[in-house]
Scaffold this motif. Structure first.
Motif, PDB file in Angstrom:
ATOM      1  N   TRP A  15     -17.305  -7.217   7.934  1.00  0.00           N
ATOM      2  CA  TRP A  15     -16.602  -6.262   7.050  1.00  0.00           C
ATOM      3  C   TRP A  15     -15.100  -6.344   7.223  1.00  0.00           C
ATOM      4  CZ3 TRP A  15     -19.499  -5.919   3.328  1.00  0.00           C
ATOM      5  CH2 TRP A  15     -20.867  -5.703   3.430  1.00  0.00           C
ATOM      6  N   THR A  16     -14.620  -6.667   8.423  1.00  0.00           N
ATOM      7  CA  THR A  16     -13.177  -6.836   8.571  1.00  0.00           C
ATOM      8  C   THR A  16     -12.710  -8.019   7.723  1.00  0.00           C
ATOM      9  OG1 THR A  16     -13.483  -6.138  10.849  1.00  0.00           O
ATOM     10  CG2 THR A  16     -11.313  -6.934  10.267  1.00  0.00           C
ATOM     11  N   SER A  17     -13.492  -9.104   7.734  1.00  0.00           N
ATOM     12  CA  SER A  17     -13.137 -10.264   6.911  1.00  0.00           C
ATOM     13  C   SER A  17     -13.022  -9.875   5.446  1.00  0.00           C
ATOM     14  CB  SER A  17     -14.196 -11.352   7.029  1.00  0.00           C
ATOM     15  OG  SER A  17     -14.242 -11.849   8.329  1.00  0.00           O
ATOM     16  N   TYR A  18     -14.055  -9.201   4.943  1.00  0.00           N
ATOM     17  CA  TYR A  18     -14.049  -8.831   3.531  1.00  0.00           C
ATOM     18  C   TYR A  18     -12.950  -7.824   3.232  1.00  0.00           C
ATOM     19  CZ  TYR A  18     -18.188 -11.531   2.449  1.00  0.00           C
ATOM     20  OH  TYR A  18     -19.033 -12.577   2.230  1.00  0.00           O
ATOM     21  N   ILE A  20      -9.988  -7.434   4.803  1.00  0.00           N
ATOM     22  CA  ILE A  20      -8.667  -8.074   4.779  1.00  0.00           C
ATOM     23  C   ILE A  20      -8.517  -8.932   3.519  1.00  0.00           C
ATOM     24  CG2 ILE A  20      -7.197  -9.748   5.944  1.00  0.00           C
ATOM     25  CD1 ILE A  20      -8.292  -8.717   8.593  1.00  0.00           C
ATOM     26  N   ALA A  21      -9.596  -9.640   3.155  1.00  0.00           N
ATOM     27  CA  ALA A  21      -9.540 -10.462   1.949  1.00  0.00           C
ATOM     28  C   ALA A  21      -9.238  -9.596   0.725  1.00  0.00           C
ATOM     29  CB  ALA A  21     -10.854 -11.208   1.760  1.00  0.00           C
ATOM     30  N   VAL A  24      -5.483  -8.452   0.882  1.00  0.00           N
ATOM     31  CA  VAL A  24      -4.529  -9.520   0.602  1.00  0.00           C
ATOM     32  C   VAL A  24      -4.567  -9.907  -0.881  1.00  0.00           C
ATOM     33  CG1 VAL A  24      -4.009 -11.956   1.039  1.00  0.00           C
ATOM     34  CG2 VAL A  24      -4.512 -10.435   2.945  1.00  0.00           C
ATOM     35  N   MET A  25      -5.785 -10.017  -1.427  1.00  0.00           N
ATOM     36  CA  MET A  25      -5.879 -10.453  -2.821  1.00  0.00           C
ATOM     37  C   MET A  25      -5.407  -9.375  -3.790  1.00  0.00           C
ATOM     38  SD  MET A  25      -9.326 -12.770  -2.620  1.00  0.00           S
ATOM     39  CE  MET A  25      -9.357 -13.352  -4.303  1.00  0.00           C
ATOM     40  N   ALA A  26      -5.664  -8.109  -3.453  1.00  0.00           N
ATOM     41  CA  ALA A  26      -5.181  -7.028  -4.314  1.00  0.00           C
ATOM     42  C   ALA A  26      -3.654  -7.004  -4.302  1.00  0.00           C
ATOM     43  CB  ALA A  26      -5.736  -5.688  -3.841  1.00  0.00           C
ATOM     44  N   GLY A  28      -1.725  -9.430  -3.877  1.00  0.00           N
ATOM     45  CA  GLY A  28      -1.239 -10.596  -4.619  1.00  0.00           C
ATOM     46  C   GLY A  28      -1.142 -10.401  -6.121  1.00  0.00           C
ATOM     47  N   VAL A  29      -1.848  -9.416  -6.682  1.00  0.00           N
ATOM     48  CA  VAL A  29      -1.654  -9.140  -8.109  1.00  0.00           C
ATOM     49  C   VAL A  29      -0.840  -7.867  -8.350  1.00  0.00           C
ATOM     50  CG1 VAL A  29      -3.601 -10.418  -9.072  1.00  0.00           C
ATOM     51  CG2 VAL A  29      -3.955  -8.111  -8.240  1.00  0.00           C
ATOM     52  N   LYS A  31       1.665  -6.680  -6.529  1.00  0.00           N
ATOM     53  CA  LYS A  31       3.090  -6.891  -6.313  1.00  0.00           C
ATOM     54  C   LYS A  31       3.781  -7.499  -7.542  1.00  0.00           C
ATOM     55  CE  LYS A  31       6.443  -8.833  -3.204  1.00  0.00           C
ATOM     56  NZ  LYS A  31       6.698 -10.232  -2.942  1.00  0.00           N
ATOM     57  N   PRO A  32       3.277  -8.612  -8.094  1.00  0.00           N
ATOM     58  CA  PRO A  32       3.935  -9.140  -9.299  1.00  0.00           C
ATOM     59  C   PRO A  32       3.877  -8.180 -10.480  1.00  0.00           C
ATOM     60  CG  PRO A  32       2.020 -10.482  -8.705  1.00  0.00           C
ATOM     61  CD  PRO A  32       2.279  -9.564  -7.575  1.00  0.00           C
ATOM     62  N   LEU A  33       2.817  -7.360 -10.577  1.00  0.00           N
ATOM     63  CA  LEU A  33       2.766  -6.389 -11.674  1.00  0.00           C
ATOM     64  C   LEU A  33       3.881  -5.356 -11.540  1.00  0.00           C
ATOM     65  CD1 LEU A  33      -1.046  -5.701 -12.214  1.00  0.00           C
ATOM     66  CD2 LEU A  33       0.571  -6.619 -13.879  1.00  0.00           C
TER      67      LEU A  33
ATOM     68  N   LEU B  86      -5.599 -16.035   4.848  1.00  0.00           N
ATOM     69  CA  LEU B  86      -6.966 -15.501   4.797  1.00  0.00           C
ATOM     70  C   LEU B  86      -7.947 -16.438   5.476  1.00  0.00           C
ATOM     71  CD1 LEU B  86      -7.764 -13.927   1.315  1.00  0.00           C
ATOM     72  CD2 LEU B  86      -7.703 -12.866   3.561  1.00  0.00           C
ATOM     73  N   LEU B  93     -12.129 -14.397  12.741  1.00  0.00           N
ATOM     74  CA  LEU B  93     -13.153 -13.353  12.837  1.00  0.00           C
ATOM     75  C   LEU B  93     -14.559 -13.942  12.887  1.00  0.00           C
ATOM     76  CD1 LEU B  93     -11.594 -10.831  10.346  1.00  0.00           C
ATOM     77  CD2 LEU B  93     -12.320 -10.235  12.646  1.00  0.00           C
ATOM     78  N   TYR B 195      -8.972 -16.139  -9.906  1.00  0.00           N
ATOM     79  CA  TYR B 195      -7.974 -15.240  -9.310  1.00  0.00           C
ATOM     80  C   TYR B 195      -6.619 -15.931  -9.219  1.00  0.00           C
ATOM     81  CZ  TYR B 195      -5.301 -12.788  -5.774  1.00  0.00           C
ATOM     82  OH  TYR B 195      -4.286 -12.140  -5.119  1.00  0.00           O
ATOM     83  N   ASN B 206       7.126 -13.345 -14.305  1.00  0.00           N
ATOM     84  CA  ASN B 206       8.317 -12.746 -13.689  1.00  0.00           C
ATOM     85  C   ASN B 206       9.414 -13.771 -13.484  1.00  0.00           C
ATOM     86  OD1 ASN B 206       7.062 -10.329 -13.590  1.00  0.00           O
ATOM     87  ND2 ASN B 206       6.598 -10.386 -11.402  1.00  0.00           N
TER      88      ASN B 206
END
Lengths: 52, 225
Positions: A15-18, A20-21, A24-26, A28-29, A31-33, B86, B93, B195, B206
């Motif tokens: 669950w830590t892996s998922y 963090i993923a 990080v991925m959220a 990544g979208v 911030k540019p928005l 990642l 992990l 993605y 941007n």
């Protein structure tokens, strides 16, 4: 369900892996928005100043 | 285009996660910990794929001076860096419960870490040079030199003895992974690619607006809003 969350004893690692993923991925979208909105606002201001 | 891509990505993610976390059977050696594979491997593949995208579009920008290629190249860097990070974190992990250690200085892990530094170097170099076009050219050269690292990452597990397992999917023989485990993995890999497309489009938009300040087409768009 609790067995699923338990992940055969590896819950922390899986669950830590998922987690963090996802973060990080959220990021990544999101911030540019945010940058996009900010950038457009700046440019609008600049343009209005120029028109006056 | 963005809403369509987002819908496609969410559908693929949902299917891949369900298949990977629920439907796929537990590994006979690693139990449920192997499920980290569904983020770790796609992230690692993306870290290399995006690097190649960055280097190739950088080369296109370098040779034909196409602005859009330069933008694609530099906008790929932060996305690639995040996937590399990642891959390293999820690998760590996964390594802790399976190998008994978070980190080991072996060829696969070290070369992936070098990839992260290459991405960071590209980002740093780009930001250090004032003029965008000059910066793009410098960055493209750095990215192209760094391409050397990509085959090293891929073959590291074969060339050197390593704690990291050998390739199970990307080899010429039949993949040595059960089909129920493989399909969600491939679906996740496609979802991560979509993605990348989304994140890349957002970043390029941007960068393009920033570079083209004062251009007439941009003024016209601003006027409409």
């Amino acid at each position: 369900m609790s067995e699923f969350l338990h992940m055969g004893g590896y819950a922390f690692y899986v669950w830590t892996s998922y987690g963090i993923a996802t973060l990080v991925m959220a990021f990544g979208v999101v911030k540019p928005l945010l940058q996009h909105t900010q950038l457009l606002r700046q440019l609008q201001l600049k343009r209005k100043r120029g028109l006056r | 285009m963005l809403p369509w891509l987002t819908a496609l990505m969410l559908a693929l993610l949902a299917y891949g996660l369900y298949g990977g976390l629920v439907l796929a059977p537990a590994d006979y050696q690693q139990g449920d910990s192997f499920r980290i594979i569904y983020v770790h491997v796609p992230a690692a593949w993306m870290s290399m794929f995006i690097y190649m995208m960055m280097a190739v579009s950088g080369a296109i920008g370098l040779i034909w001076h196409i602005k859009l290629a330069e933008i694609v190249s530099i906008c790929s860097a932060p996305i690639g860096a995040s996937f590399t990070l990642l891959a390293l974190i999820t690998g760590s992990l996964w390594g802790k419960p399976m190998w008994g250690t978070w980190w080991v200085w072996d060829a696969r892990l070290t070369s992936e870490l070098i990839l992260l530094f290459l991405y960071l170097g590209v980002i740093g170099l780009y930001n250090a040079i004032e003029d965008n076009r000059t910066a793009s050219r410098a960055v493209a050269i750095l990215a192209l030199v760094g391409v050397v690292n990509i085959p090293i990452i891929h073959y590291s597990v074969e060339w050197w003895s390593s704690l990291h397992q050998g390739p199970t999917v990307t080899k010429f023989a039949k993949p040595s992974i059960h089909i129920d485990m493989l399909i969600p993995l491939l679906v996740m890999a496609v979802a991560f690619k979509v993605y990348y497309a989304i994140a890349l489009l957002l970043r390029c938009r941007n960068e393009l607006v920033q570079r083209e300040q004062g251009a007439r087409w941009l003024d016209e768009i601003l006027e409409e809003k």
